[in-house]
Design a protein around this motif. Structure first.
Motif, PDB file in Angstrom:
ATOM      1  N   SER A 120      -1.985  -6.131  -2.961  1.00 21.49           N
ATOM      2  CA  SER A 120      -3.383  -5.947  -2.552  1.00 21.49           C
ATOM      3  C   SER A 120      -3.498  -4.868  -1.480  1.00 21.49           C
ATOM      4  O   SER A 120      -4.399  -4.008  -1.526  1.00 21.49           O
ATOM      5  CB  SER A 120      -3.940  -7.273  -2.027  1.00 21.49           C
ATOM      6  N   MET A 121      -2.581  -4.876  -0.514  1.00 23.68           N
ATOM      7  CA  MET A 121      -2.590  -3.861   0.537  1.00 23.68           C
ATOM      8  C   MET A 121      -2.365  -2.475  -0.049  1.00 23.68           C
ATOM      9  O   MET A 121      -3.057  -1.512   0.299  1.00 23.68           O
ATOM     10  CB  MET A 121      -1.510  -4.166   1.570  1.00 23.68           C
ATOM     11  N   PHE A 122      -1.401  -2.355  -0.971  1.00 28.65           N
ATOM     12  CA  PHE A 122      -1.107  -1.056  -1.568  1.00 28.65           C
ATOM     13  C   PHE A 122      -2.282  -0.548  -2.401  1.00 28.65           C
ATOM     14  O   PHE A 122      -2.550   0.657  -2.439  1.00 28.65           O
ATOM     15  CB  PHE A 122       0.152  -1.137  -2.424  1.00 28.65           C
ATOM     16  N   ARG A 123      -2.981  -1.455  -3.068  1.00 25.67           N
ATOM     17  CA  ARG A 123      -4.149  -1.037  -3.845  1.00 25.67           C
ATOM     18  C   ARG A 123      -5.238  -0.488  -2.927  1.00 25.67           C
ATOM     19  O   ARG A 123      -5.897   0.501  -3.251  1.00 25.67           O
ATOM     20  CB  ARG A 123      -4.687  -2.198  -4.676  1.00 25.67           C
ATOM     21  N   GLU A 124      -5.400  -1.125  -1.768  1.00 28.66           N
ATOM     22  CA  GLU A 124      -6.387  -0.635  -0.803  1.00 28.66           C
ATOM     23  C   GLU A 124      -6.018   0.740  -0.259  1.00 28.66           C
ATOM     24  O   GLU A 124      -6.893   1.538   0.091  1.00 28.66           O
ATOM     25  CB  GLU A 124      -6.509  -1.626   0.360  1.00 28.66           C
ATOM     26  N   ARG A 125      -4.720   1.013  -0.218  1.00 32.53           N
ATOM     27  CA  ARG A 125      -4.251   2.308   0.289  1.00 32.53           C
ATOM     28  C   ARG A 125      -4.154   3.353  -0.824  1.00 32.53           C
ATOM     29  O   ARG A 125      -3.708   4.476  -0.591  1.00 32.53           O
ATOM     30  CB  ARG A 125      -2.890   2.138   0.974  1.00 32.53           C
ATOM     31  N   HIS A 126      -4.509   2.970  -2.027  1.00 35.48           N
ATOM     32  CA  HIS A 126      -4.577   3.889  -3.165  1.00 35.48           C
ATOM     33  C   HIS A 126      -3.242   4.562  -3.455  1.00 35.48           C
ATOM     34  O   HIS A 126      -3.180   5.778  -3.691  1.00 35.48           O
ATOM     35  CB  HIS A 126      -5.657   4.952  -2.923  1.00 35.48           C
ATOM     36  N   VAL A 127      -2.139   3.786  -3.423  1.00 36.77           N
ATOM     37  CA  VAL A 127      -0.855   4.373  -3.816  1.00 36.77           C
ATOM     38  C   VAL A 127      -0.928   4.778  -5.279  1.00 36.77           C
ATOM     39  O   VAL A 127      -1.711   4.226  -6.066  1.00 36.77           O
ATOM     40  CB  VAL A 127       0.322   3.403  -3.565  1.00 36.77           C
ATOM     41  N   ASP A 128      -0.123   5.762  -5.647  1.00 32.75           N
ATOM     42  CA  ASP A 128      -0.205   6.317  -7.002  1.00 32.75           C
ATOM     43  C   ASP A 128       0.572   5.533  -8.045  1.00 32.75           C
ATOM     44  O   ASP A 128       0.267   5.620  -9.237  1.00 32.75           O
ATOM     45  CB  ASP A 128       0.288   7.763  -6.994  1.00 32.75           C
ATOM     46  N   GLY A 129       1.617   4.811  -7.623  1.00 37.48           N
ATOM     47  CA  GLY A 129       2.438   4.086  -8.584  1.00 37.48           C
ATOM     48  C   GLY A 129       3.285   3.037  -7.897  1.00 37.48           C
ATOM     49  O   GLY A 129       3.413   3.031  -6.662  1.00 37.48           O
ATOM     50  N   TYR A 130       3.872   2.159  -8.700  1.00 32.54           N
ATOM     51  CA  TYR A 130       4.614   1.015  -8.172  1.00 32.54           C
ATOM     52  C   TYR A 130       5.977   0.919  -8.835  1.00 32.54           C
ATOM     53  O   TYR A 130       6.112   1.027 -10.060  1.00 32.54           O
ATOM     54  CB  TYR A 130       3.855  -0.288  -8.451  1.00 32.54           C
ATOM     55  N   ILE A 131       6.996   0.683  -8.003  1.00 37.29           N
ATOM     56  CA  ILE A 131       8.340   0.338  -8.471  1.00 37.29           C
ATOM     57  C   ILE A 131       8.628  -1.047  -7.901  1.00 37.29           C
ATOM     58  O   ILE A 131       8.626  -1.241  -6.694  1.00 37.29           O
ATOM     59  CB  ILE A 131       9.388   1.344  -7.978  1.00 37.29           C
ATOM     60  N   ILE A 132       8.872  -2.025  -8.784  1.00 38.57           N
ATOM     61  CA  ILE A 132       8.925  -3.417  -8.325  1.00 38.57           C
ATOM     62  C   ILE A 132      10.115  -4.153  -8.931  1.00 38.57           C
ATOM     63  O   ILE A 132      10.342  -4.096 -10.139  1.00 38.57           O
ATOM     64  CB  ILE A 132       7.634  -4.176  -8.691  1.00 38.57           C
ATOM     65  N   ALA A 133      10.871  -4.847  -8.076  1.00 37.10           N
ATOM     66  CA  ALA A 133      11.828  -5.863  -8.524  1.00 37.10           C
ATOM     67  C   ALA A 133      11.079  -7.193  -8.360  1.00 37.10           C
ATOM     68  O   ALA A 133      11.048  -7.754  -7.264  1.00 37.10           O
ATOM     69  CB  ALA A 133      13.088  -5.838  -7.680  1.00 37.10           C
ATOM     70  N   PRO A 134      10.439  -7.679  -9.408  1.00 38.85           N
ATOM     71  CA  PRO A 134       9.417  -8.717  -9.244  1.00 38.85           C
ATOM     72  C   PRO A 134       9.963 -10.138  -9.092  1.00 38.85           C
ATOM     73  O   PRO A 134      10.907 -10.526  -9.781  1.00 38.85           O
ATOM     74  CB  PRO A 134       8.617  -8.609 -10.553  1.00 38.85           C
ATOM     75  N   PRO A 135       9.343 -10.912  -8.204  1.00 40.27           N
ATOM     76  CA  PRO A 135       9.603 -12.356  -8.201  1.00 40.27           C
ATOM     77  C   PRO A 135       8.812 -12.999  -9.341  1.00 40.27           C
ATOM     78  O   PRO A 135       7.960 -12.349  -9.963  1.00 40.27           O
ATOM     79  CB  PRO A 135       9.078 -12.809  -6.836  1.00 40.27           C
ATOM     80  N   GLU A 136       9.089 -14.236  -9.608  1.00 39.87           N
ATOM     81  CA  GLU A 136       8.295 -14.956 -10.600  1.00 39.87           C
ATOM     82  C   GLU A 136       6.886 -15.176 -10.059  1.00 39.87           C
ATOM     83  O   GLU A 136       6.669 -15.207  -8.855  1.00 39.87           O
ATOM     84  CB  GLU A 136       8.917 -16.328 -10.888  1.00 39.87           C
ATOM     85  N   GLY A 137       5.930 -15.322 -10.965  1.00 45.20           N
ATOM     86  CA  GLY A 137       4.594 -15.729 -10.569  1.00 45.20           C
ATOM     87  C   GLY A 137       3.625 -14.615 -10.232  1.00 45.20           C
ATOM     88  O   GLY A 137       2.536 -14.890  -9.732  1.00 45.20           O
ATOM     89  N   ILE A 138       3.995 -13.350 -10.497  1.00 40.06           N
ATOM     90  CA  ILE A 138       3.048 -12.270 -10.212  1.00 40.06           C
ATOM     91  C   ILE A 138       2.636 -11.540 -11.495  1.00 40.06           C
ATOM     92  O   ILE A 138       2.204 -10.383 -11.466  1.00 40.06           O
ATOM     93  CB  ILE A 138       3.616 -11.267  -9.188  1.00 40.06           C
ATOM     94  N   GLU A 139       2.752 -12.236 -12.613  1.00 41.05           N
ATOM     95  CA  GLU A 139       2.393 -11.630 -13.898  1.00 41.05           C
ATOM     96  C   GLU A 139       0.956 -11.123 -13.915  1.00 41.05           C
ATOM     97  O   GLU A 139       0.671 -10.031 -14.423  1.00 41.05           O
ATOM     98  CB  GLU A 139       2.613 -12.632 -15.032  1.00 41.05           C
ATOM     99  N   ASP A 140       0.025 -11.921 -13.378  1.00 35.35           N
ATOM    100  CA  ASP A 140      -1.392 -11.524 -13.396  1.00 35.35           C
ATOM    101  C   ASP A 140      -1.618 -10.259 -12.581  1.00 35.35           C
ATOM    102  O   ASP A 140      -2.410  -9.391 -12.973  1.00 35.35           O
ATOM    103  CB  ASP A 140      -2.274 -12.660 -12.857  1.00 35.35           C
ATOM    104  N   GLU A 141      -0.937 -10.156 -11.450  1.00 32.22           N
ATOM    105  CA  GLU A 141      -1.110  -8.980 -10.597  1.00 32.22           C
ATOM    106  C   GLU A 141      -0.563  -7.714 -11.269  1.00 32.22           C
ATOM    107  O   GLU A 141      -1.185  -6.640 -11.197  1.00 32.22           O
ATOM    108  CB  GLU A 141      -0.412  -9.188  -9.252  1.00 32.22           C
ATOM    109  N   ILE A 142       0.581  -7.833 -11.931  1.00 28.83           N
ATOM    110  CA  ILE A 142       1.144  -6.679 -12.641  1.00 28.83           C
ATOM    111  C   ILE A 142       0.224  -6.278 -13.790  1.00 28.83           C
ATOM    112  O   ILE A 142      -0.048  -5.092 -14.010  1.00 28.83           O
ATOM    113  CB  ILE A 142       2.556  -6.981 -13.173  1.00 28.83           C
ATOM    114  N   SER A 143      -0.274  -7.271 -14.511  1.00 28.52           N
ATOM    115  CA  SER A 143      -1.192  -6.988 -15.623  1.00 28.52           C
ATOM    116  C   SER A 143      -2.456  -6.299 -15.125  1.00 28.52           C
ATOM    117  O   SER A 143      -2.984  -5.387 -15.778  1.00 28.52           O
ATOM    118  CB  SER A 143      -1.547  -8.288 -16.351  1.00 28.52           C
ATOM    119  N   ALA A 144      -2.953  -6.723 -13.954  1.00 31.45           N
ATOM    120  CA  ALA A 144      -4.154  -6.108 -13.387  1.00 31.45           C
ATOM    121  C   ALA A 144      -3.904  -4.644 -13.025  1.00 31.45           C
ATOM    122  O   ALA A 144      -4.773  -3.785 -13.229  1.00 31.45           O
ATOM    123  CB  ALA A 144      -4.610  -6.890 -12.158  1.00 31.45           C
ATOM    124  N   LEU A 145      -2.728  -4.355 -12.492  1.00 31.54           N
ATOM    125  CA  LEU A 145      -2.384  -2.964 -12.176  1.00 31.54           C
ATOM    126  C   LEU A 145      -2.364  -2.118 -13.450  1.00 31.54           C
ATOM    127  O   LEU A 145      -2.874  -0.988 -13.468  1.00 31.54           O
ATOM    128  CB  LEU A 145      -1.019  -2.898 -11.494  1.00 31.54           C
TER     129      LEU A 145
END
Length: 346
Positions: A120-145
């Motif tokens: 949420s913080m990164f979206r507010e800062r308008h970063v251009d892209g994401y590199i993530i080693a994801p924990p479980e439970g953030i599927e909805d957030e990745i899908s939203a991105l």
């Protein structure tokens, strides 16, 4: 004249008013579009001289809103101090910087709530892209991105219900191969000590260990420990496990963090390696090479992981590639066999 002490308050409107030009003209010059908009050299030089005199710096957030780009990439891993993630982060940072991007790092601690807050913080800062080693439970957030057409590259592990660009290793074969090495050396009572996790890479590693033992007809000895950054909370359960299972002849540590804690336990208990207990660990690390005897370890291709991750993301950022199918890149590991797992080393 606006003096330099007013640096924090100066705006494009102030510059335009001081130089008797339009705000649009100043904006085009600041964004490198003066030639495109056929702005005279004399005006460009006056604006550039003025902003240098007053030390003007454009607001990064406002600039990203105007241009649609911040030239910042978010890199999210479970623990940036972990040697594996730190090494990859450094390589990604170097390559990103050469291509005009800066990296913001953060540690998620494998906590989905913390990860959501960070996204949420990164979206507010308008970063251009994401590199993530994801924990479980953030599927909805990745899908939203992804729905927002934000480039996302996952690495080290994947999320089963999310299809995006992915770079990972062949975890199952890696542990299968290392466990087979132990059985071929004549070890039969082989324990697997790891963090308790439903993450894809951790499940695949456990599957590889179990498959190798099943083929050899040996019983598995699995100890799962709750994920924690506090070494004492890892050392305690390993100590209790090894004291309880004194008949083991080999132990396989599922991560380098568990492995370094395990070596401390082995030393504290006076266990001789490999005569009392053979040792193998996932994720090669300098500590393993310096241990006596050196520890057999699975080495991940860190340079290849970093190179593939940033290459895929830069391709997404710099081309109109939203229509291109997501990539899934699986890399091989190397098993570095050392004295800790060799019968001949006794």
């Amino acid at each position: 004249m606006i003096i330099k002490q007013q640096l924090k308050k100066i705006s494009i409107a102030d510059i335009a008013r001081e130089l008797h030009v339009s705000k649009t003209t100043v904006s085009f010059i600041l964004n490198g579009r003066a030639e495109e908009k056929r702005i005279g050299r004399e005006v460009v030089e006056r604006v550039q001289k003025f902003i240098e005199e007053v030390g003007y710096r454009p607001n990064p957030l406002a600039q990203s809103l105007r241009t649609g780009k911040s030239n910042i990439i978010a890199l999210m891993v479970e623990d940036i101090s972990n040697p594996f993630f730190a090494s990859i982060a450094r390589l990604i940072e170097d390559r990103a910087y050469k291509n005009g991007y800066k990296i913001i790092y953060c540690s998620t601690d494998n906590d989905p709530a913390k990860t959501r807050d960070l996204i949420s913080m990164f979206r507010e800062r308008h970063v251009d892209g994401y590199i993530i080693a994801p924990p479980e439970g953030i599927e909805d957030e990745i899908s939203a991105l992804m729905k927002a057409k934000m480039p996302v590259v996952l690495f080290d592990r994947h999320l089963n219900d999310v299809k995006t660009d992915l770079v990972e290793i062949d975890n199952m074969f890696s542990t299968y191969n290392a466990t087979k090495h132990l059985t071929e050396q004549g070890f039969k009572k082989i324990a697997y000590v790891t963090f308790s996790s439903n993450q894809s890479q951790m499940l695949a590693r456990l599957d590889g260990y179990n498959k190798a033992l099943e083929e050899s007809g040996y019983k598995p000895f699995v100890k799962e420990i709750a994920f924690n950054q506090n070494d004492d909370l890892i050392i305690g359960p390993i100590t209790a496990f090894l004291k309880k299972n004194k008949n083991l002849d080999a132990v396989f540590f599922g991560t380098n963090h568990v492995g370094t804690c395990g070596l401390q336990v082995i030393t504290d208990l006076g266990i001789q390696v490999p005569s009392d207990l053979a040792v193998v660990s996932f994720d090669d690390y300098n500590v393993f090479k310096m241990h006596s005897p050196p520890v057999t370890a699975i080495s991940q291709p860190i340079e290849a992981i970093a190179d593939n991750v940033i290459t895929v993301l830069l391709n997404r950022l710099n081309t109109s590639s939203q229509h291109i199918s997501s990539q899934s890149i699986v890399l091989k590991t190397d098993l570095h066999i050392r004295g800790s797992s060799l019968r001949a080393a006794q």
